[in-house]
Structure formats: C-alpha cells, structure tokens
Design a protein around this motif. Structure first.
Motif, PDB file in Angstrom:
ATOM      1  N   LEU A 149       0.817  -1.218   0.000  1.00 45.77           N
ATOM      2  CA  LEU A 149       0.000   0.000   0.000  1.00 45.77           C
ATOM      3  C   LEU A 149       0.852   1.271   0.000  1.00 45.77           C
ATOM      4  O   LEU A 149       0.471   2.265  -0.614  1.00 45.77           O
ATOM      5  CB  LEU A 149      -0.954   0.004   1.193  1.00 45.77           C
ATOM      6  N   ALA A 150       1.997   1.229   0.674  1.00 43.90           N
ATOM      7  CA  ALA A 150       2.874   2.411   0.678  1.00 43.90           C
ATOM      8  C   ALA A 150       3.301   2.763  -0.743  1.00 43.90           C
ATOM      9  O   ALA A 150       3.386   3.946  -1.098  1.00 43.90           O
ATOM     10  CB  ALA A 150       4.095   2.152   1.557  1.00 43.90           C
ATOM     11  N   ILE A 151       3.536   1.758  -1.553  1.00 37.44           N
ATOM     12  CA  ILE A 151       3.921   1.999  -2.952  1.00 37.44           C
ATOM     13  C   ILE A 151       2.689   2.297  -3.797  1.00 37.44           C
ATOM     14  O   ILE A 151       2.684   3.230  -4.606  1.00 37.44           O
ATOM     15  CB  ILE A 151       4.677   0.773  -3.512  1.00 37.44           C
ATOM     16  N   ARG A 152       1.633   1.523  -3.623  1.00 36.34           N
ATOM     17  CA  ARG A 152       0.433   1.640  -4.461  1.00 36.34           C
ATOM     18  C   ARG A 152      -0.247   2.988  -4.300  1.00 36.34           C
ATOM     19  O   ARG A 152      -0.809   3.535  -5.259  1.00 36.34           O
ATOM     20  CB  ARG A 152      -0.553   0.514  -4.108  1.00 36.34           C
ATOM     21  N   LEU A 153      -0.206   3.574  -3.123  1.00 36.74           N
ATOM     22  CA  LEU A 153      -0.885   4.849  -2.892  1.00 36.74           C
ATOM     23  C   LEU A 153      -0.046   6.064  -3.281  1.00 36.74           C
ATOM     24  O   LEU A 153      -0.541   7.189  -3.255  1.00 36.74           O
ATOM     25  CB  LEU A 153      -1.324   4.945  -1.428  1.00 36.74           C
ATOM     26  N   ASP A 154       1.206   5.838  -3.650  1.00 37.91           N
ATOM     27  CA  ASP A 154       2.083   6.904  -4.148  1.00 37.91           C
ATOM     28  C   ASP A 154       2.124   6.764  -5.669  1.00 37.91           C
ATOM     29  O   ASP A 154       2.736   5.839  -6.200  1.00 37.91           O
ATOM     30  CB  ASP A 154       3.478   6.738  -3.533  1.00 37.91           C
ATOM     31  N   GLU A 155       1.459   7.685  -6.360  1.00 32.76           N
ATOM     32  CA  GLU A 155       1.285   7.551  -7.805  1.00 32.76           C
ATOM     33  C   GLU A 155       2.596   7.396  -8.562  1.00 32.76           C
ATOM     34  O   GLU A 155       2.721   6.537  -9.443  1.00 32.76           O
ATOM     35  CB  GLU A 155       0.502   8.752  -8.347  1.00 32.76           C
ATOM     36  N   SER A 156       3.607   8.188  -8.223  1.00 36.04           N
ATOM     37  CA  SER A 156       4.880   8.083  -8.952  1.00 36.04           C
ATOM     38  C   SER A 156       5.626   6.797  -8.589  1.00 36.04           C
ATOM     39  O   SER A 156       6.220   6.146  -9.450  1.00 36.04           O
ATOM     40  CB  SER A 156       5.761   9.313  -8.701  1.00 36.04           C
ATOM     41  N   ALA A 157       5.575   6.397  -7.324  1.00 34.60           N
ATOM     42  CA  ALA A 157       6.223   5.143  -6.922  1.00 34.60           C
ATOM     43  C   ALA A 157       5.545   3.964  -7.598  1.00 34.60           C
ATOM     44  O   ALA A 157       6.212   3.022  -8.046  1.00 34.60           O
ATOM     45  CB  ALA A 157       6.191   4.985  -5.399  1.00 34.60           C
ATOM     46  N   TRP A 158       4.207   4.004  -7.698  1.00 37.56           N
ATOM     47  CA  TRP A 158       3.489   2.909  -8.337  1.00 37.56           C
ATOM     48  C   TRP A 158       3.799   2.853  -9.837  1.00 37.56           C
ATOM     49  O   TRP A 158       3.964   1.761 -10.403  1.00 37.56           O
ATOM     50  CB  TRP A 158       1.995   3.025  -8.094  1.00 37.56           C
ATOM     51  N   ALA A 159       3.896   3.999 -10.476  1.00 42.61           N
ATOM     52  CA  ALA A 159       4.229   4.016 -11.910  1.00 42.61           C
ATOM     53  C   ALA A 159       5.596   3.381 -12.144  1.00 42.61           C
ATOM     54  O   ALA A 159       5.772   2.596 -13.090  1.00 42.61           O
ATOM     55  CB  ALA A 159       4.197   5.453 -12.437  1.00 42.61           C
ATOM     56  N   ARG A 160       6.570   3.694 -11.284  1.00 43.46           N
ATOM     57  CA  ARG A 160       7.898   3.065 -11.408  1.00 43.46           C
ATOM     58  C   ARG A 160       7.814   1.565 -11.161  1.00 43.46           C
ATOM     59  O   ARG A 160       8.436   0.772 -11.861  1.00 43.46           O
ATOM     60  CB  ARG A 160       8.885   3.694 -10.424  1.00 43.46           C
TER      61      ARG A 160
END
Length: 173
Positions: A149-160
């Motif tokens: 969730l920490a990654i999924r809820l951060d749009e730029s982190a999820w895109a990477r």
C-alpha cells in the motif's frame, strides 16, 4: 496494470498478489514490525486471470518444483494473479498459506509443527502456541500488505513499480 477507475472491486487484491510475486522473485526480503527480516516466495500454486465475462482466461499452474513459467507468460499478456500459495520464512519458522485476491481469504495455512505437551505441561499450551504461530503468519502478511500500500498509494512510486513489473514479466517469457 492500469489505473482505470472502472476496474472490478478485486483489482487491489490482484495487484497485491502480482506485485508480491514480482517482489518475492526479485527481492524476497521484507521487514517485520519489530525490524527483523523475513522472506517470501510464491510457490507450488498460482492462478492468473485476465479478461471479463466470456472473454475471461484463466491459467492455473501447480507443481512442487514448478518454475511457474505458464503463469509468468500469463502475466506478460496482461493477466493478474488471483490466487497464490505464499511461503513465509522468519528466523527458523516456515509458514505456507493460500491467498485469494478477490476476498483476501486465507486458506490451508500451515504453521511450523507444534510439539505435543509432556505429562504435567499446561494442556492449553499446544493450542496457545498454534494460535501464536497463526498470528505470526497473519502479522507477516499484514507487513507485506502495508509495504504494498505504501507503494500503491504513491502515484509516482506505483508508476515506477509497474514499469519494473513489466520488465520482470518480459524477462520471464
């Protein structure tokens, strides 16, 4: 993986299991709430699905020593993990549990073997130890989901992360 808001309700579970397979394959070490590390792998059984309605395609792969190649090819064609058997290892403890992406239901959980009590031991000790081991496995799963969730809820982190997952699946073909 897309960011389409019209996706089914189970998409978060599918993305979690797909991400977890990628992470466990590329970097299986995670950190527990107490700061100690534990490892995760997806083994033996994985089901991937793609499409909707009559267009739905499912690939289920199982085998004790299977490299799960067909399921990885399914990921490369846009399918997502819908069910998986997770192996969790912390210290000398090993757990296995089946996870369903749609309902987040846990099934067939196996904990380390609990020794039978010796004469004079507390009769509830075996039960309490088994409950403790089950709670440990669930806590590890919670840590995995929190990391996701920490990654999924951060749009730029999820895109990477999506780019990394695509690269990983293309290497698997």
């Amino acid at each position: 993986m897309s960011f389409d808001e019209n996706t089914p309700d189970n998409i978060l579970g599918q993305e979690f299991l797909t991400w977890l397979w990628y992470r466990s394959d590329s970097s299986p070490a995670f950190t527990d709430t107490d700061g100690s590390s534990f490892a995760v792998s997806l083994e033996r059984r994985i089901t991937v699905e793609g499409g909707q309605g009559d267009e739905r395609e499912t690939a289920a792969v199982s085998g004790a020593l299977s490299p799960l190649r067909e399921a990885k090819v399914g990921l490369a064609t846009g399918k997502k993990v819908t069910k998986a058997m997770l192996m969790l290892t912390k210290d000398e403890l090993a757990f296995s549990v089946n996870v369903n992406a749609e309902t987040f239901a846990l099934g067939s959980m196996k904990t380390p073997k609990v020794e039978k009590p010796e004469e004079g031991d507390d009769p509830d000790a075996v039960f309490l130890e088994k409950v403790f081991l089950m709670e440990t496995a669930v806590r590890l799963l919670d840590c995995l989901y929190k990391s996701f969730l920490a990654i999924r809820l951060d749009e730029s982190a999820w895109a990477r992360e999506v780019q990394e997952i695509h690269s990983w699946t293309s290497r698997s073909e």
